[in-house]
Design an enzyme around this catalytic site. Structure first.
Site, PDB file in Angstrom:
ATOM      1  N   ASP A 137      40.327 -21.841  28.058  1.00  0.00           N
ATOM      2  CA  ASP A 137      40.007 -23.188  28.533  1.00  0.00           C
ATOM      3  C   ASP A 137      39.804 -23.141  30.046  1.00  0.00           C
ATOM      4  OD1 ASP A 137      39.666 -25.898  28.490  1.00  0.00           O
ATOM      5  OD2 ASP A 137      41.795 -26.379  28.338  1.00  0.00           O
TER       6      ASP A 137
ATOM      7  N   ASP B  28      35.780 -35.836  27.966  1.00  0.00           N
ATOM      8  CA  ASP B  28      36.235 -35.023  29.089  1.00  0.00           C
ATOM      9  C   ASP B  28      35.121 -34.034  29.385  1.00  0.00           C
ATOM     10  OD1 ASP B  28      38.572 -36.340  29.505  1.00  0.00           O
ATOM     11  OD2 ASP B  28      39.883 -34.588  29.274  1.00  0.00           O
TER      12      ASP B  28
ATOM     13  N   GLU C  19      42.923 -36.444  22.029  1.00  0.00           N
ATOM     14  CA  GLU C  19      41.995 -35.459  22.612  1.00  0.00           C
ATOM     15  C   GLU C  19      42.177 -34.147  21.865  1.00  0.00           C
ATOM     16  OE1 GLU C  19      41.964 -35.208  26.933  1.00  0.00           O
ATOM     17  OE2 GLU C  19      41.512 -33.063  26.776  1.00  0.00           O
TER      18      GLU C  19
ATOM     19  N   ASP D  43      37.779 -24.948  31.947  1.00  0.00           N
ATOM     20  CA  ASP D  43      37.576 -26.251  32.612  1.00  0.00           C
ATOM     21  C   ASP D  43      36.595 -26.183  33.779  1.00  0.00           C
ATOM     22  OD1 ASP D  43      39.257 -27.671  30.942  1.00  0.00           O
ATOM     23  OD2 ASP D  43      41.014 -27.491  32.234  1.00  0.00           O
TER      24      ASP D  43
ATOM     25  N   ASP E 228      51.063 -36.476  37.705  1.00  0.00           N
ATOM     26  CA  ASP E 228      50.050 -36.190  38.744  1.00  0.00           C
ATOM     27  C   ASP E 228      50.249 -37.131  39.920  1.00  0.00           C
ATOM     28  OD1 ASP E 228      48.841 -34.623  36.791  1.00  0.00           O
ATOM     29  OD2 ASP E 228      47.397 -36.198  36.251  1.00  0.00           O
TER      30      ASP E 228
ATOM     31  N   ASP F 272      37.290 -33.464  33.584  1.00  0.00           N
ATOM     32  CA  ASP F 272      38.475 -32.620  33.401  1.00  0.00           C
ATOM     33  C   ASP F 272      38.037 -31.196  33.739  1.00  0.00           C
ATOM     34  OD1 ASP F 272      40.870 -31.541  32.804  1.00  0.00           O
ATOM     35  OD2 ASP F 272      40.989 -32.262  30.749  1.00  0.00           O
TER      36      ASP F 272
ATOM     37  N   HIS G  84      37.131 -27.844  24.797  1.00  0.00           N
ATOM     38  CA  HIS G  84      38.007 -27.807  23.612  1.00  0.00           C
ATOM     39  C   HIS G  84      37.170 -27.613  22.346  1.00  0.00           C
ATOM     40  CE1 HIS G  84      41.359 -30.363  25.747  1.00  0.00           C
ATOM     41  NE2 HIS G  84      41.049 -29.248  26.398  1.00  0.00           N
TER      42      HIS G  84
ATOM     43  N   HIS H   5      47.762 -38.250  34.688  1.00  0.00           N
ATOM     44  CA  HIS H   5      49.034 -38.075  33.978  1.00  0.00           C
ATOM     45  C   HIS H   5      50.106 -38.679  34.888  1.00  0.00           C
ATOM     46  CE1 HIS H   5      46.710 -34.473  32.719  1.00  0.00           C
ATOM     47  NE2 HIS H   5      47.359 -34.546  31.573  1.00  0.00           N
TER      48      HIS H   5
HETATM   49  C1  XUL Z   1      44.168 -29.863  28.689  1.00  0.00           C
HETATM   50  C2  XUL Z   1      43.500 -31.155  28.891  1.00  0.00           C
HETATM   51  C3  XUL Z   1      44.342 -32.227  29.484  1.00  0.00           C
HETATM   52  C4  XUL Z   1      44.055 -33.574  28.925  1.00  0.00           C
HETATM   53  C5  XUL Z   1      45.006 -34.637  29.381  1.00  0.00           C
HETATM   54  O1  XUL Z   1      43.368 -28.904  28.103  1.00  0.00           O
HETATM   55  O2  XUL Z   1      42.341 -31.279  28.631  1.00  0.00           O
HETATM   56  O3  XUL Z   1      44.192 -32.198  30.858  1.00  0.00           O
HETATM   57  O4  XUL Z   1      42.762 -33.988  29.246  1.00  0.00           O
HETATM   58  O5  XUL Z   1      46.316 -34.311  29.147  1.00  0.00           O
HETATM   59 CO    CO Z   2      41.017 -32.880  28.851  1.00  0.00          CO
END
Ligand code: XUL
Ligand code: CO
Length: 438
Positions: free
Chosen positions: A307, A296, A232, A309, A104, A338, A271, A101
């Site tokens: 979420d 991702d 996404e 991750d 970042d 991600d 997601h 991003h």
């Molecule tokens: C948030 C997510 C983000 C996107 C990019 O859930 O997945 O990090 O991948 O904005």
């Molecule tokens: Co993502």
């Protein structure tokens, strides 16, 4: 050049029997699987935000990890230290892509002109670092969810001024993505949803999101971006009702607004499960619509249901993912981790363990998915299951050479159909186990 991960050597493949925590057990970059080396099947990417920025802060507590990399956070010296650390990290693991991003890369300034100047400076620096390596950008994106101005969304905001700031960020993030040779550009609509219909014009907001995307396509193409744009999908978090709920919803949106030629989807495992699907489901829906672009790679915790991750560990899910990817003929994008280390995994070694886990999980998934395809029993079963459409009345249904009245007459003649044949789910699952563990 300063070394940041001094206790970590370059990570190599040592095979499934190795007990070396800093070695791959399954990811063997040059090993040929179905005619292609693993590294071509699996273009892995490092997520700048989780790996180089996130340090463990969650809703209930502060950082546990030190991601200062020897510099003061919030400075350009720190931004550059992250570049140095990131490249050392990717090179030690043999990772050839990164995703970012805008914010970042550099600390955001109060004035967007200064933020953009910082982005120019850091992207020059990244470009320099890329020379002499085979590391490239997988995709870039603009963070249009953290800054308070985006509290009501970016494309979907009620404020035309905020919409302009979103446009400015997308423009700059596209510039940087193109400058770094990015394969794709992502829209994740973090706050492109609503809290209550009492204050929301849904149609108006959706039209504006599409407008922002059209403007991005127009600008991107004008500066030579030939890659894919991606949506996404995510059903919730931070908003309750997001407009890109899942793959099917996002595809409908792209088609409705004429964006489907320039956009594909970036499917994130966690997601998909938040949307009440499996990861494989959203991959399949994308693939059958010609929209599977990038992935991702992570996994959620079904006991928590948010979420989380996590680094992918579930080999069944990775296998089914790679099954879809192989069947779709690969990705135009890649596999972006991600994913973040758990908060108590706060050391530098943990960053490496995490990527080794993720890369090995997907390598195993690739090997097992190829074995499932080569085994052929699943494909054969599915093919046979629809055999009744290949001849007679079934063939007429498929080719459109029939009418409702003809089908009704056919049914009356039959009186009662035979049962449609066992789905054999348990048998098919046992084939998957056999192939996974033989
Ligand atoms: C948030 C997510 C983000 C996107 C990019 O859930 O997945 O990090 O991948 O904005
Ligand atoms: Co993502």
């Amino acid at each position: 050049m300063k070394e940041f991960f001094t206790s970590i050597p370059a990570i190599h493949y040592e095979g499934p029997n190795s007990k070396n925590p800093l070695a791959f057990k399954f990811y063997d970059a040059d090993k040929i699987v179905m005619g292609k080396p693993m590294k071509k099947h699996l273009p892995f990417a490092m997520a700048w935000w989780h790996n180089l920025c996130a340090a463990g802060t969650d809703m209930f507590g502060r950082d546990t990890a030190d991601k200062s990399f020897g510099a003061e956070k919030g400075t350009m010296a720190h931004a550059k230290a992250k570049v140095d650390a990131g490249f050392e990290f990717m090179q030690k693991l043999g990772i050839r892509y990164f995703c970012f991003h805008d914010v970042d890369l550099v600390p955001e300034a109060d004035d967007i002109k200064e933020t953009n100047r910082r982005l120019d400076e850091i992207s020059d620096y990244i470009l320099e670092k890329m020379q002499g390596t085979d590391i490239k950008c997988l995709w870039g994106t603009a963070n249009m969810f953290s800054n308070p101005r985006f509290m009501n969304g970016a494309g979907s905001t009620n404020s035309a001024d905020v919409f302009c700031f979103a446009a400015a960020q997308v423009k700059k993030a596209l510039d940087i993505t193109v400058k770094l040779g990015g394969r794709g550009y992502v829209f994740w609509g973090g706050r492109e949803g609503y809290e209550t219909l009492l204050n929301t014009d849904v149609k108006f907001e959706q039209e504006n999101i599409a407008k922002l995307m059209h403007l991005a396509v127009e600008y991107g193409r004008s500066i030579g971006f030939t890659g894919d744009f991606y949506i996404e999908p995510k059903p919730k978090e931070p908003m309750k009702h997001q407009y890109d709920f899942d793959a099917a919803t996002a595809i409908g949106f792209l088609r409705q607004y004429g964006l489907d030629k320039d956009f594909k989807l970036n499917i994130e495992a966690n997601h998909a499960t938040l949307a009440g699907h499996t990861f494989q489901h959203d991959l399949r829906i994308s693939a059958i619509n010609g929209m599977l672009g990038s992935i991702d790679a992570n996994q959620g915790d079904m006991l928590l249901g948010w979420d989380t991750d996590e680094f992918p560990f579930n080999v069944y899910d990775a296998t089914m993912c790679m099954y879809e990817v192989l069947k779709a003929g690969g990705l135009t994008g890649g596999f972006n981790f991600d994913s973040k280390t758990r908060r108590p995994s706060y050391t530098m070694e943990d960053m490496f363990h995490a990527y080794i886990l993720g890369m090995d999980t997907f390598a195993l998934g690739l090997i097992k998915a190829a074995a499932l395809i080569e085994d052929g029993r699943l494909d054969k079963f599915v093919e046979d299951r629809y055999a009744s459409y290949r001849t007679g009345i079934g063939a007429k249904i498929r080719s459109g050479e029939t009418t409702l009245a003809e089908l009704a007459a056919y049914a009356e003649k039959l009186g009662a159909p035979e049962l449609p044949g066992s789905g054999r789910q348990e048998y098919l699952e046992s084939i998957v186990n056999q192939v996974m563990f033989n």
